[in-house]
Design an enzyme around this catalytic site. Sequence first.
Site, PDB file in Angstrom:
ATOM      1  N   ASP A 413       0.896  -1.303   0.112  1.00 22.24           N
ATOM      2  CA  ASP A 413      -0.163  -0.176   0.021  1.00 22.24           C
ATOM      3  C   ASP A 413       0.867   1.484  -0.022  1.00 22.24           C
ATOM      4  O   ASP A 413       2.258   1.067   0.596  1.00 22.24           O
ATOM      5  CB  ASP A 413      -0.886  -0.033   1.301  1.00 22.24           C
ATOM      6  N   ARG A 414       0.368   2.201  -0.665  1.00 23.86           N
ATOM      7  CA  ARG A 414       1.065   3.595  -0.614  1.00 23.86           C
ATOM      8  C   ARG A 414       1.654   3.982   0.826  1.00 23.86           C
ATOM      9  O   ARG A 414       2.709   4.408   0.837  1.00 23.86           O
ATOM     10  CB  ARG A 414       0.080   4.676  -1.192  1.00 23.86           C
TER      11      ARG A 414
END
Length: 565
Positions: A413-414
């Site tokens: 995930d970012r």
Amino acid sequence: MSEQVTIKNRYFTQFEKSIEGVALPDNFTYPFFYEPHPLCLLAAEQLQDYLQNQTEWQHDFGIDHFVDGVNVGKMFGVLLVQNDEGETGFLSAFSGKLAGKHHQPGFVPPVVDYLVVDSFFRKGEKEIEELTAAMETLEKSKEYTELQADNRKQKLLAERELNASKIALKAAKKTRKARREEAQQNLNVTEYEKLVEDLKAESLEIHYKDKDLNRHWKAQIKNSDQSLHTYQQQVDSLKAKRRQLSANLQQQLFDQYEFLNIDGDRRDVCDIFKNTPFKIPPAGAGDCALPKLLQYAFLHDMRPLAMAEFWWGQSPNSEIRKHGYFYPSCKGKCEPILAHMLKGMRVDESPMLSVSTEEKKLEVVYEDEHLLVVNKPHEFLSVPGKSNADSVLARMERQYPEATGPLLVHRLDRATSGLLLVAKTKEVHKALQTQFLKRTIKKRYIALLEGEIAGNEGTIDLPLRPDIEDRPRQLVCHVHGKRALTQWKVMNRINNRTLVHLWPLTGRTHQLRMHAAHSKGLNTPMVGDDLYGKTDSRLHLQAAELAFEHPVTEEQMKFDLPPEF
């Protein structure tokens, strides 16, 4: 909320505490990612005090105890406004209904109050209820249930007798064949020919009996089906009429919802949603807190300054909502409506549009001619996004232009930092992907949780699916969700926070964040989880360990990172 009671007909609430010296916001809040303005925090505090102490209505929010039911907890919103006299105060609202009603003292009214006595909605509901009662009466009638039972019985008997006849046909055929073969050995030509004729006649007779049996049961079942069909037609007719009434009522309800913006422009909800993936408004569109607040402000010449929404009470079974936490507006229901309502206002830019990642360093932990392991920084994409092309993949493509294959073997995930595996050839990529599919690649994460959790280790088994009305959020769903398994172990407890190791045994979106925050998981969000908890300097989640077999050298590889928090 004392002032709210005295001037509740206008719903404008003055601050009980002094706000002198607190600067007003320059722009209106970007409702899908924000930190509440200090005055919104003060307004929320005042509203929460009212919720804790009021006696005008009763609703069990399930605070500090469990309540079996839905719609226990509730989303509330405050809107910082200036009224037509230049005074600064706030409006309050709740999403949907509160204590079974659209109206409660001190809260702005709904955009459409379809629950008023003798409203079109009440009349439509009554018609639908009458149709439902008539349909249920017919379905439960003695004649209908007896016809259904007889129809099932007839079909079961037919199936049994026809199957038995088929078996008898096959057995008789086998017997005739055996008799012919024996006759060829023991009878003369004349006797054999007579036997063959007898066997043909016997075959015809048994086939005619089978056809008669088929005709008999076909007629029986046809008569039974016709008798049942007469009732079924009535039931189906009532169901079709009910569906049409429901659709008409829903459309009539949609037609009532018109939303204003600061320029006085009106748009109905169907027009607003016609160019969205939904095409039609989802249920409850327009009944959330912020659209109610903005509509009331525009109707009464109040200038919206800032907003904040918070959850009050027990978390839903599927979503993650923590008591007293602030949350962004939902995207599925609210984003299209708010795009219209906020048009013409100066609104804060989405933080996602202004994020700069040029300064982010992509550390190479290991590299050879076949693959490399990198340490992805937090708030950095694995692959290019809609508004930001910079990513691990983009940098790898620039750095290794001769590489073949998809390069990235997996993603993070970012907001998550840590170890990422990159393949330089499609053959190595395929081999590593196979290890992921066989779950022989081992990953360990480290996370810091907001509170102290009970227990020291365990396994979380909660199925997940996307929240299609509020992406990218996920939901716990035991019907349509995919199984998600996480092992966990406490490493340390300090300053009312818990450091845990997490081993994902499956790879669902936001799995670790959901399993940490959900009430049936660890019930404690990660520090800095802006989706399921509270914002902080960063999401305190790191992919800290990665172990796999090198697809070329067959060496067992293992990499560890020291904790970043």
